[in-house]
Scaffold this active site. Structure first.
Site, PDB file in Angstrom:
ATOM      1  CB  ILE A 195      -0.929  -0.075   1.233  1.00  0.00           C
ATOM      2  CG1 ILE A 195      -1.959  -1.335   1.121  1.00  0.00           C
ATOM      3  CG2 ILE A 195      -1.795   1.279   1.299  1.00  0.00           C
ATOM      4  CD1 ILE A 195      -3.011  -1.327   2.359  1.00  0.00           C
ATOM      5  CD  GLU A 227     -11.236   1.136  13.854  1.00  0.00           C
ATOM      6  OE1 GLU A 227     -10.334   2.039  13.753  1.00  0.00           O
ATOM      7  OE2 GLU A 227     -11.632   0.223  12.940  1.00  0.00           O
ATOM      8  NE  ARG A 230      -6.260  -3.445  11.841  1.00  0.00           N
ATOM      9  CZ  ARG A 230      -6.480  -3.609  10.552  1.00  0.00           C
ATOM     10  NH1 ARG A 230      -6.578  -2.413   9.831  1.00  0.00           N
ATOM     11  NH2 ARG A 230      -6.836  -4.871  10.005  1.00  0.00           N
ATOM     12  CG  HIS A 261     -11.458   0.466   9.666  1.00  0.00           C
ATOM     13  ND1 HIS A 261     -10.692  -0.134  10.887  1.00  0.00           N
ATOM     14  CD2 HIS A 261     -10.698  -0.097   8.797  1.00  0.00           C
ATOM     15  CE1 HIS A 261      -9.969  -0.899  10.460  1.00  0.00           C
ATOM     16  NE2 HIS A 261      -9.639  -0.760   9.093  1.00  0.00           N
TER      17      HIS A 261
HETATM   18  C1  GLV Z   1      -8.491  -3.399   6.911  1.00  0.00           C
HETATM   19  O1  GLV Z   1      -8.332  -2.862   7.911  1.00  0.00           O
HETATM   20  C2  GLV Z   1      -7.716  -4.603   6.530  1.00  0.00           C
HETATM   21  O2  GLV Z   1      -6.869  -4.860   7.473  1.00  0.00           O
HETATM   22  O3  GLV Z   1      -7.979  -5.038   5.412  1.00  0.00           O
END
Ligand code: GLV
Length: 322
Positions: free
Chosen positions: A157, A263, A234, A281
């Site tokens: 990511i 959360e 997170r 989220h």
């Molecule tokens: C979402 O938070 C994931 O870990 O896919």
């Protein structure tokens, strides 16, 4: 004998249909919240669990599920699962990497832009009927193009965010414990340099005991007063109380947060800050990607129950054991 699959939360009907004919499915399509006792009762005959990040899969749950062979998380992160306890019991854990990379990077960039340009604050102000006339210095924000983007964690990511940044002519720096082979034009720097030099700092590292509060008061104090902090990783990676303090005291300019400690409860101070953009989220929440995640988790689950190798195991060392 037909295997039993426990699905902990509501999933797409099309996804459920991929399980139903083959397995005895204990579904939760009403999406009722299950406490630990209820979840433990449900998994007592389970051969596999299709879980989400909201389920705590710990040793106590595993003890309540003596037949369990697989825990297939519909998420890339798996800090909700005690992987060591699963491995010890020969239970395969799987996650859903790759299929959510681009969608999550899109959200990261959307949060960055919204935070720097005060999009949600502007909209709330406009909707409240406060826009009476155009002014030269109204809702002044921060530039994104041509600035320095910092990335803490440089996995898939992080790489996808770095690629997006090149379209904005950004200088990209990152910090990871090890230098990454997917740098995408980004330069490795030590953590202090990352904190000091980033105009916008995006967090994309997994949560663990080692990364708990990796951004706290000391780290925030190193950041520029004009910097933004974006967390799409997170809750718990950032010390939310320290962040509220930094936002209120303008130690940093603003934050964009998709994840929170505890959360869905939020630190109440966050709701008092104008200079924060908050989303619930939704990093991977496009229809196509959430479908792809559910499908990958089901492919993994079916593979394990069919005695095949799942596509994305978290603890591959378990595979092949009787
Ligand atoms: C979402 O938070 C994931 O870990 O896919």
């Amino acid at each position: 004998m037909t295997s039993t699959v426990v699905v902990t939360r509501k999933i797409f009907e099309q996804s459920l249909a991929r399980l139903a004919p083959k397995f005895r499915v204990i579904a939760n399509q009403d999406d009722v919240s299950l406490d630990a006792t209820e979840l433990h009762a449900r998994v007592k005959d389970a051969d596999a669990i299709l879980s989400t990040t909201t389920d705590r899969i710990d040793a106590a749950l595993l003890d309540a599920a003596p037949k369990l062979r697989a825990v297939c998380n519909i998420a890339v992160g798996y800090n909700n699962i005690d992987v060591a306890a699963c491995t010890q019991r020969g239970i395969v854990v799987t996650n859903t990497p790759d299929v959510l990379t681009e969608t999550t990077a899109d959200l990261g960039f959307a949060l960055l832009l919204a935070t720097a340009r005060r999009i949600t604050e502007s909209e709330a102000w406009l909707r409240a009927g406060q826009w009476k006339r155009w002014e030269l210095d109204q809702m002044l924000g921060l530039d994104v193009h041509g600035t320095t983007l910092g990335i803490l964690g440089m996995g898939r990511i992080g790489g996808a965010i770095a690629r997006r940044a090149s379209g904005f002519d950004m200088r990209v720096i990152y910090h990871n414990r090890s230098r990454s082979d997917q740098e995408c034009g980004a330069h490795w720097v030590d953590k202090t340099t990352l904190l000091r030099e980033s105009d916008h700092l995006v967090l994309v590292l997994p949560y663990s005991q080692q990364t708990h509060h990796i951004i706290g008061a000391a780290e925030l104090s190193l950041m520029k007063p004009t910097a933004t902090l974006i967390n799409i990783a997170r809750g718990g990676i950032v010390d939310d109380a320290a962040l509220v303090h930094a936002l209120k005291n303008k130690q940093i300019a603003a934050a964009g947060l998709d994840v929170f400690e505890n959360e869905p409860a939020l630190h109440p101070g966050l709701l008092e800050c104008q200079n924060v953009v908050l989303t619930p989220h939704i990093g991977s929440a496009s229809r196509a990607t959430r479908m792809a995640m559910a499908n990958l988790a089901i492919d993994n689950l079916r593979a394990v129950l069919d005695g095949q190798r799942p596509t994305t195991p978290v603890n591959p060392e378990v595979l092949g054991k009787p």
